[in-house]
Design a protein around this motif. Structure first.
Motif, PDB file in Angstrom:
ATOM      1  N   TYR A  88       0.898  -1.009   0.011  1.00  0.00           N
ATOM      2  CA  TYR A  88       0.157  -0.014   0.013  1.00  0.00           C
ATOM      3  C   TYR A  88       0.684   1.181   0.056  1.00  0.00           C
ATOM      4  O   TYR A  88       2.022   1.462   0.538  1.00  0.00           O
ATOM      5  CB  TYR A  88      -0.714   0.186   1.289  1.00  0.00           C
ATOM      6  CG  TYR A  88      -1.919  -0.660   1.382  1.00  0.00           C
ATOM      7  CD1 TYR A  88      -2.071  -2.264   1.488  1.00  0.00           C
ATOM      8  CD2 TYR A  88      -3.235  -0.328   0.613  1.00  0.00           C
ATOM      9  CE1 TYR A  88      -3.091  -2.928   1.388  1.00  0.00           C
ATOM     10  CE2 TYR A  88      -4.497  -1.287   0.826  1.00  0.00           C
ATOM     11  CZ  TYR A  88      -4.184  -2.506   1.299  1.00  0.00           C
ATOM     12  OH  TYR A  88      -5.374  -3.286   1.100  1.00  0.00           O
ATOM     13  N   THR A  89       0.445   2.193  -0.675  1.00  0.00           N
ATOM     14  CA  THR A  89       1.142   3.412  -0.696  1.00  0.00           C
ATOM     15  C   THR A  89       0.471   4.306   0.095  1.00  0.00           C
ATOM     16  O   THR A  89      -0.851   4.100   0.435  1.00  0.00           O
ATOM     17  CB  THR A  89       1.289   4.251  -2.064  1.00  0.00           C
ATOM     18  OG1 THR A  89       0.106   4.353  -2.722  1.00  0.00           O
ATOM     19  CG2 THR A  89       2.073   3.129  -2.926  1.00  0.00           C
ATOM     20  N   SER A  90       1.012   5.370   0.612  1.00  0.00           N
ATOM     21  CA  SER A  90       0.414   6.230   1.362  1.00  0.00           C
ATOM     22  C   SER A  90      -0.885   7.199   0.627  1.00  0.00           C
ATOM     23  O   SER A  90      -1.961   7.373   1.186  1.00  0.00           O
ATOM     24  CB  SER A  90       1.157   7.313   2.224  1.00  0.00           C
ATOM     25  OG  SER A  90       1.949   8.147   1.332  1.00  0.00           O
ATOM     26  N   ASP A  91      -0.516   7.423  -0.730  1.00  0.00           N
ATOM     27  CA  ASP A  91      -1.479   7.939  -1.467  1.00  0.00           C
ATOM     28  C   ASP A  91      -2.718   7.094  -1.582  1.00  0.00           C
ATOM     29  O   ASP A  91      -3.976   7.800  -1.370  1.00  0.00           O
ATOM     30  CB  ASP A  91      -0.958   8.242  -2.740  1.00  0.00           C
ATOM     31  CG  ASP A  91       0.078   9.577  -2.558  1.00  0.00           C
ATOM     32  OD1 ASP A  91      -0.195  10.321  -1.780  1.00  0.00           O
ATOM     33  OD2 ASP A  91       0.772   9.477  -3.706  1.00  0.00           O
ATOM     34  N   ASP A  92      -2.545   5.661  -1.809  1.00  0.00           N
ATOM     35  CA  ASP A  92      -3.758   4.957  -2.021  1.00  0.00           C
ATOM     36  C   ASP A  92      -4.627   4.857  -0.767  1.00  0.00           C
ATOM     37  O   ASP A  92      -5.754   5.043  -0.788  1.00  0.00           O
ATOM     38  CB  ASP A  92      -3.394   3.601  -2.363  1.00  0.00           C
ATOM     39  CG  ASP A  92      -2.506   3.333  -3.923  1.00  0.00           C
ATOM     40  OD1 ASP A  92      -2.862   4.236  -4.619  1.00  0.00           O
ATOM     41  OD2 ASP A  92      -1.833   2.443  -3.923  1.00  0.00           O
ATOM     42  N   GLU A  93      -3.819   4.646   0.197  1.00  0.00           N
ATOM     43  CA  GLU A  93      -4.580   4.625   1.532  1.00  0.00           C
ATOM     44  C   GLU A  93      -5.244   5.544   2.032  1.00  0.00           C
ATOM     45  O   GLU A  93      -6.424   5.808   2.571  1.00  0.00           O
ATOM     46  CB  GLU A  93      -3.500   3.950   2.584  1.00  0.00           C
ATOM     47  CG  GLU A  93      -4.426   3.385   4.020  1.00  0.00           C
ATOM     48  CD  GLU A  93      -5.125   2.269   3.401  1.00  0.00           C
ATOM     49  OE1 GLU A  93      -4.833   1.609   2.368  1.00  0.00           O
ATOM     50  OE2 GLU A  93      -6.395   2.056   4.241  1.00  0.00           O
ATOM     51  N   HIS A  94      -4.726   6.995   1.705  1.00  0.00           N
ATOM     52  CA  HIS A  94      -5.289   7.954   2.211  1.00  0.00           C
ATOM     53  C   HIS A  94      -6.596   8.441   1.410  1.00  0.00           C
ATOM     54  O   HIS A  94      -7.667   8.719   2.049  1.00  0.00           O
ATOM     55  CB  HIS A  94      -4.146   9.413   1.838  1.00  0.00           C
ATOM     56  CG  HIS A  94      -5.022  10.713   2.362  1.00  0.00           C
ATOM     57  ND1 HIS A  94      -5.095  11.001   3.762  1.00  0.00           N
ATOM     58  CD2 HIS A  94      -5.385  11.833   1.894  1.00  0.00           C
ATOM     59  CE1 HIS A  94      -5.765  12.149   3.872  1.00  0.00           C
ATOM     60  NE2 HIS A  94      -5.879  12.759   2.706  1.00  0.00           N
ATOM     61  N   THR A  95      -6.624   8.140   0.225  1.00  0.00           N
ATOM     62  CA  THR A  95      -7.740   8.168  -0.695  1.00  0.00           C
ATOM     63  C   THR A  95      -8.795   7.220  -0.157  1.00  0.00           C
ATOM     64  O   THR A  95      -9.991   7.462   0.053  1.00  0.00           O
ATOM     65  CB  THR A  95      -7.511   7.894  -2.153  1.00  0.00           C
ATOM     66  OG1 THR A  95      -6.234   8.678  -2.708  1.00  0.00           O
ATOM     67  CG2 THR A  95      -8.500   7.919  -3.106  1.00  0.00           C
ATOM     68  N   THR A  96      -8.450   5.840   0.134  1.00  0.00           N
ATOM     69  CA  THR A  96      -9.155   5.222   0.825  1.00  0.00           C
ATOM     70  C   THR A  96      -9.950   5.793   1.829  1.00  0.00           C
ATOM     71  O   THR A  96     -11.237   5.415   2.089  1.00  0.00           O
ATOM     72  CB  THR A  96      -8.724   3.813   0.770  1.00  0.00           C
ATOM     73  OG1 THR A  96      -8.130   3.345  -0.319  1.00  0.00           O
ATOM     74  CG2 THR A  96      -9.676   2.638   1.494  1.00  0.00           C
ATOM     75  N   GLU A  97      -9.225   6.228   2.916  1.00  0.00           N
ATOM     76  CA  GLU A  97      -9.679   6.626   4.381  1.00  0.00           C
ATOM     77  C   GLU A  97     -10.722   7.970   3.795  1.00  0.00           C
ATOM     78  O   GLU A  97     -11.583   7.944   4.718  1.00  0.00           O
ATOM     79  CB  GLU A  97      -8.728   6.739   5.124  1.00  0.00           C
ATOM     80  CG  GLU A  97      -8.057   5.791   5.641  1.00  0.00           C
ATOM     81  CD  GLU A  97      -8.884   4.955   6.599  1.00  0.00           C
ATOM     82  OE1 GLU A  97      -9.784   5.294   7.443  1.00  0.00           O
ATOM     83  OE2 GLU A  97      -9.164   3.704   6.168  1.00  0.00           O
TER      84      GLU A  97
ATOM     85  N   GLU B  10     -15.971  10.324   3.387  1.00  0.00           N
ATOM     86  CA  GLU B  10     -17.168  11.054   2.518  1.00  0.00           C
ATOM     87  C   GLU B  10     -18.424   9.954   2.552  1.00  0.00           C
ATOM     88  O   GLU B  10     -19.466  10.584   2.609  1.00  0.00           O
ATOM     89  CB  GLU B  10     -16.749  10.865   1.315  1.00  0.00           C
ATOM     90  CG  GLU B  10     -15.616  12.142   1.149  1.00  0.00           C
ATOM     91  CD  GLU B  10     -14.815  12.182  -0.289  1.00  0.00           C
ATOM     92  OE1 GLU B  10     -14.929  11.403  -1.235  1.00  0.00           O
ATOM     93  OE2 GLU B  10     -14.159  13.216  -0.397  1.00  0.00           O
ATOM     94  N   ALA B  11     -18.238   8.499   2.482  1.00  0.00           N
ATOM     95  CA  ALA B  11     -19.280   7.674   2.743  1.00  0.00           C
ATOM     96  C   ALA B  11     -20.114   7.979   3.824  1.00  0.00           C
ATOM     97  O   ALA B  11     -21.023   7.711   3.904  1.00  0.00           O
ATOM     98  CB  ALA B  11     -19.052   6.336   2.216  1.00  0.00           C
ATOM     99  N   ILE B  12     -19.427   7.823   5.006  1.00  0.00           N
ATOM    100  CA  ILE B  12     -19.945   7.911   6.174  1.00  0.00           C
ATOM    101  C   ILE B  12     -20.941   9.275   6.354  1.00  0.00           C
ATOM    102  O   ILE B  12     -21.946   9.152   6.978  1.00  0.00           O
ATOM    103  CB  ILE B  12     -18.910   7.760   7.394  1.00  0.00           C
ATOM    104  CG1 ILE B  12     -18.373   5.984   7.340  1.00  0.00           C
ATOM    105  CG2 ILE B  12     -19.581   7.929   8.894  1.00  0.00           C
ATOM    106  CD1 ILE B  12     -17.334   5.926   8.314  1.00  0.00           C
ATOM    107  N   LEU B  13     -20.247  10.378   5.835  1.00  0.00           N
ATOM    108  CA  LEU B  13     -20.882  11.755   6.078  1.00  0.00           C
ATOM    109  C   LEU B  13     -21.947  11.498   5.386  1.00  0.00           C
ATOM    110  O   LEU B  13     -23.240  11.952   5.533  1.00  0.00           O
ATOM    111  CB  LEU B  13     -19.744  12.825   5.541  1.00  0.00           C
ATOM    112  CG  LEU B  13     -18.888  13.185   6.684  1.00  0.00           C
ATOM    113  CD1 LEU B  13     -17.936  14.050   6.049  1.00  0.00           C
ATOM    114  CD2 LEU B  13     -19.240  13.972   7.640  1.00  0.00           C
ATOM    115  N   GLU B  14     -22.227  11.020   4.186  1.00  0.00           N
ATOM    116  CA  GLU B  14     -23.392  10.874   2.956  1.00  0.00           C
ATOM    117  C   GLU B  14     -24.410  10.230   3.695  1.00  0.00           C
ATOM    118  O   GLU B  14     -25.507  10.555   3.885  1.00  0.00           O
ATOM    119  CB  GLU B  14     -22.663  10.354   1.926  1.00  0.00           C
ATOM    120  CG  GLU B  14     -22.590  11.273   0.988  1.00  0.00           C
ATOM    121  CD  GLU B  14     -22.115  10.703  -0.541  1.00  0.00           C
ATOM    122  OE1 GLU B  14     -22.927   9.809  -0.941  1.00  0.00           O
ATOM    123  OE2 GLU B  14     -20.848  10.880  -1.110  1.00  0.00           O
ATOM    124  N   SER B  15     -24.004   9.003   4.300  1.00  0.00           N
ATOM    125  CA  SER B  15     -24.942   7.742   4.811  1.00  0.00           C
ATOM    126  C   SER B  15     -25.607   8.793   6.402  1.00  0.00           C
ATOM    127  O   SER B  15     -26.658   8.496   6.484  1.00  0.00           O
ATOM    128  CB  SER B  15     -24.235   6.620   5.596  1.00  0.00           C
ATOM    129  OG  SER B  15     -24.858   5.919   6.373  1.00  0.00           O
TER     130      SER B  15
END
Length: 142
Positions: free
Chosen positions: A51-60, A65-70
């Motif tokens: 995992y790269t930090s960029d990939d993981e940061h995007t995932t988190e 964003e999904a939790i806020l929408e929910s």
């Protein structure tokens, strides 16, 4: 109380805190805050070397964003609510956000851990209660 901050993380206690804030502060401006914890990125990179930090940061970030929408789906249509996504250690980020945005109170969920599990895992709610410059209401949920 005019401005109420409700940190959300997708948990049952956070949902209970949001319900409580909606009931107890019907005329307040609500802000839902999701904190992207950099330690989550670090832990996953250490556990899964590819995992790269960029990939993981995007995932988190996407998770936040999904939790806020929910969380917004639980809000009545006539209620205006702001959302915010911040990065940092959760407890300190919540306290800093409240200070910087002139929040009047914080309502947050608590998992209600005690004893050894609270000592080992820490307690975001407990730290926010101790450090916040405004009243904090903790709501147990689940």
């Amino acid at each position: 109380m005019n401005r109420v901050l409700v940190p959300v993380d997708g948990s049952k206690p956070a949902r209970s805190a949001l319900e409580y804030a909606l009931e107890q502060f019907p005329d307040a401006e609500l802000t839902l805050l999701y904190v992207v914890d950099p330690m989550v990125d670090y832990s996953r990179r250490r556990a899964y070397p590819g995992y790269t930090s960029d990939d993981e940061h995007t995932t988190e970030r996407e998770k936040g964003e999904a939790i806020l929408e929910s969380s917004l789906e639980a809000i009545p249509d006539d209620r205006v609510v702001e959302t915010a996504l911040e990065g940092g250690p959760p407890a300190q980020t919540i306290v800093d956000y409240a200070d910087e945005h002139e929040v009047d109170t914080i309502v947050l969920g608590s998992h209600g851990r005690d004893g050894v599990s609270r000592y080992l895992l820490g307690s975001v709610a407990e730290t926010v209660v101790r450090r916040a410059g405004v009243p904090v209401t903790t709501v147990r949920g689940g």
